[in-house]
Design an enzyme around this catalytic site. Sequence first.
Site, PDB file in Angstrom:
ATOM      1  N   ARG A   1      -9.819  37.939 -23.519  1.00  0.00           N
ATOM      2  CA  ARG A   1      -9.233  36.675 -24.002  1.00  0.00           C
ATOM      3  C   ARG A   1      -7.721  36.632 -23.733  1.00  0.00           C
ATOM      4  O   ARG A   1      -7.185  35.609 -23.324  1.00  0.00           O
ATOM      5  CB  ARG A   1      -9.466  36.508 -25.501  1.00  0.00           C
ATOM      6  CG  ARG A   1     -10.913  36.564 -25.926  1.00  0.00           C
ATOM      7  CD  ARG A   1     -11.483  35.176 -26.194  1.00  0.00           C
ATOM      8  NE  ARG A   1     -12.720  35.294 -26.933  1.00  0.00           N
ATOM      9  CZ  ARG A   1     -13.935  35.512 -26.399  1.00  0.00           C
ATOM     10  NH1 ARG A   1     -14.069  35.620 -25.091  1.00  0.00           N
ATOM     11  NH2 ARG A   1     -15.005  35.608 -27.156  1.00  0.00           N
TER      12      ARG A   1
ATOM     13  N   GLU B   1     -26.247  37.969 -38.098  1.00  0.00           N
ATOM     14  CA  GLU B   1     -25.983  37.111 -36.933  1.00  0.00           C
ATOM     15  C   GLU B   1     -26.958  37.408 -35.793  1.00  0.00           C
ATOM     16  O   GLU B   1     -26.705  38.266 -34.954  1.00  0.00           O
ATOM     17  CB  GLU B   1     -24.538  37.305 -36.428  1.00  0.00           C
ATOM     18  CG  GLU B   1     -24.221  36.397 -35.244  1.00  0.00           C
ATOM     19  CD  GLU B   1     -22.794  36.545 -34.696  1.00  0.00           C
ATOM     20  OE1 GLU B   1     -22.094  37.508 -35.059  1.00  0.00           O
ATOM     21  OE2 GLU B   1     -22.404  35.695 -33.894  1.00  0.00           O
TER      22      GLU B   1
ATOM     23  N   LYS C   1     -25.877  33.695 -39.902  1.00  0.00           N
ATOM     24  CA  LYS C   1     -24.966  33.151 -38.878  1.00  0.00           C
ATOM     25  C   LYS C   1     -25.754  32.951 -37.586  1.00  0.00           C
ATOM     26  O   LYS C   1     -25.804  33.836 -36.728  1.00  0.00           O
ATOM     27  CB  LYS C   1     -23.796  34.122 -38.672  1.00  0.00           C
ATOM     28  CG  LYS C   1     -22.850  33.721 -37.543  1.00  0.00           C
ATOM     29  CD  LYS C   1     -21.540  34.472 -37.610  1.00  0.00           C
ATOM     30  CE  LYS C   1     -20.694  34.193 -36.384  1.00  0.00           C
ATOM     31  NZ  LYS C   1     -19.302  34.589 -36.528  1.00  0.00           N
TER      32      LYS C   1
ATOM     33  N   GLY D   1     -19.752  29.379 -27.323  1.00  0.00           N
ATOM     34  CA  GLY D   1     -19.404  28.866 -26.000  1.00  0.00           C
ATOM     35  C   GLY D   1     -19.326  27.344 -25.957  1.00  0.00           C
ATOM     36  O   GLY D   1     -19.034  26.759 -24.910  1.00  0.00           O
TER      37      GLY D   1
ATOM     38  N   ARG E   1     -14.272  31.465 -30.935  1.00  0.00           N
ATOM     39  CA  ARG E   1     -13.593  30.665 -29.915  1.00  0.00           C
ATOM     40  C   ARG E   1     -13.282  29.249 -30.368  1.00  0.00           C
ATOM     41  O   ARG E   1     -12.209  28.733 -30.086  1.00  0.00           O
ATOM     42  CB  ARG E   1     -14.459  30.641 -28.639  1.00  0.00           C
ATOM     43  CG  ARG E   1     -14.388  31.921 -27.854  1.00  0.00           C
ATOM     44  CD  ARG E   1     -15.533  32.043 -26.878  1.00  0.00           C
ATOM     45  NE  ARG E   1     -16.796  32.346 -27.548  1.00  0.00           N
ATOM     46  CZ  ARG E   1     -17.965  32.494 -26.936  1.00  0.00           C
ATOM     47  NH1 ARG E   1     -18.017  32.363 -25.620  1.00  0.00           N
ATOM     48  NH2 ARG E   1     -19.057  32.776 -27.607  1.00  0.00           N
TER      49      ARG E   1
END
Length: 336
Positions: A31, A175, A217, A261, A290
């Site tokens: 990132r 998750e 999640k 995404g 993100r």
Amino acid sequence: MSDLNKIVLKIISSGKGILAADESNGTMTKRLEAVNVKSNPENRLAFRETLFSSECMKECIGGVILYDETINQKTSLGKPIPDLISETGAIPGIKVDTGVKNLANSSKEKITEGLDGLRERLKKYYELGARFTKWRGVYSISNEYPSKLAIHTNAHALARYSALVQESKMVPIIEPEVLMDGDHSIDICFKKTSEVIKKCFEELILNKVDLSGIILKPNMILPGSQSKNKIAGEEISKKTLECLENSVPNEVPGIAFLSGGQSEIEASENLNLINKNNRTKFIMTYSYGRALQQSALKTWSKNTKDIESTQNTFNHRAKMCSLAAQGKWSINLEYK
Ligand code: 13P
């Protein structure tokens, strides 16, 4: 109301959601390098400290998921990062899985590791101030995948992790992420995600996990990112709600989606529609990485000393997510 249930509600009630700032050093390096910033402990801390000191933390962020490096760091003024977060009213959390490896006998699929020594690591994280944790299982979609083996083994790991976390008096975030990669339809995503989530709950129940003290999640129900079919947000929200209503037991207090995404605006729009159409009793909010940090990181990378601009960008994004978590977001609020 159990202590675990109280922690859950403190994290996700009243339009609050979770900031997933738990990128591993490998992911964070990708990132940072994408915006031409060197990845080292100082820079990773500087960006995260900037976010955790932002105004929106009080109103919009109920919990922050940290990575092992960050939970052990101190601010420039010597304050432990978990204290900086707690002082805003948010709860510090920690990612405790140790990442994914190839799954034996289905080597194109992944299994998440980190169960060995977990009980001892949890004790250490509790002492550092963590009150909730995260473990991510990943599943890809293709003609053959996710296989029954990947669905079963990852559900088993998520359940054993959850039982240990609750034993340590913390809330597990569970998750199971069905990835967006591929050209599959929204209906395939619906079918595979339903299978994955149902198996997780089968294993959680077998492991006697208290379902009122967890946060699920999941991914939203979306077509593959290479699919040519554009699907309206209304349909995404309806399919996501239908999937969760059919797969998640009623005792679960809340669901905090990953962004996976989607763009920042898509992630806000879809969450907003989910809340507008929500007839279930589940709280539906965000646990975005993100979709909360992308623009802030871009702003910060242009001038890492300009704290105010970075915080303004982050404040805006968090506010949009919080409105979406209450079904009050609108596209007009995005552009002034
Ligand atoms: P994204 O919202 O960027 O998908 O990240 C959420 C997360 O915590 C992934 O494990």
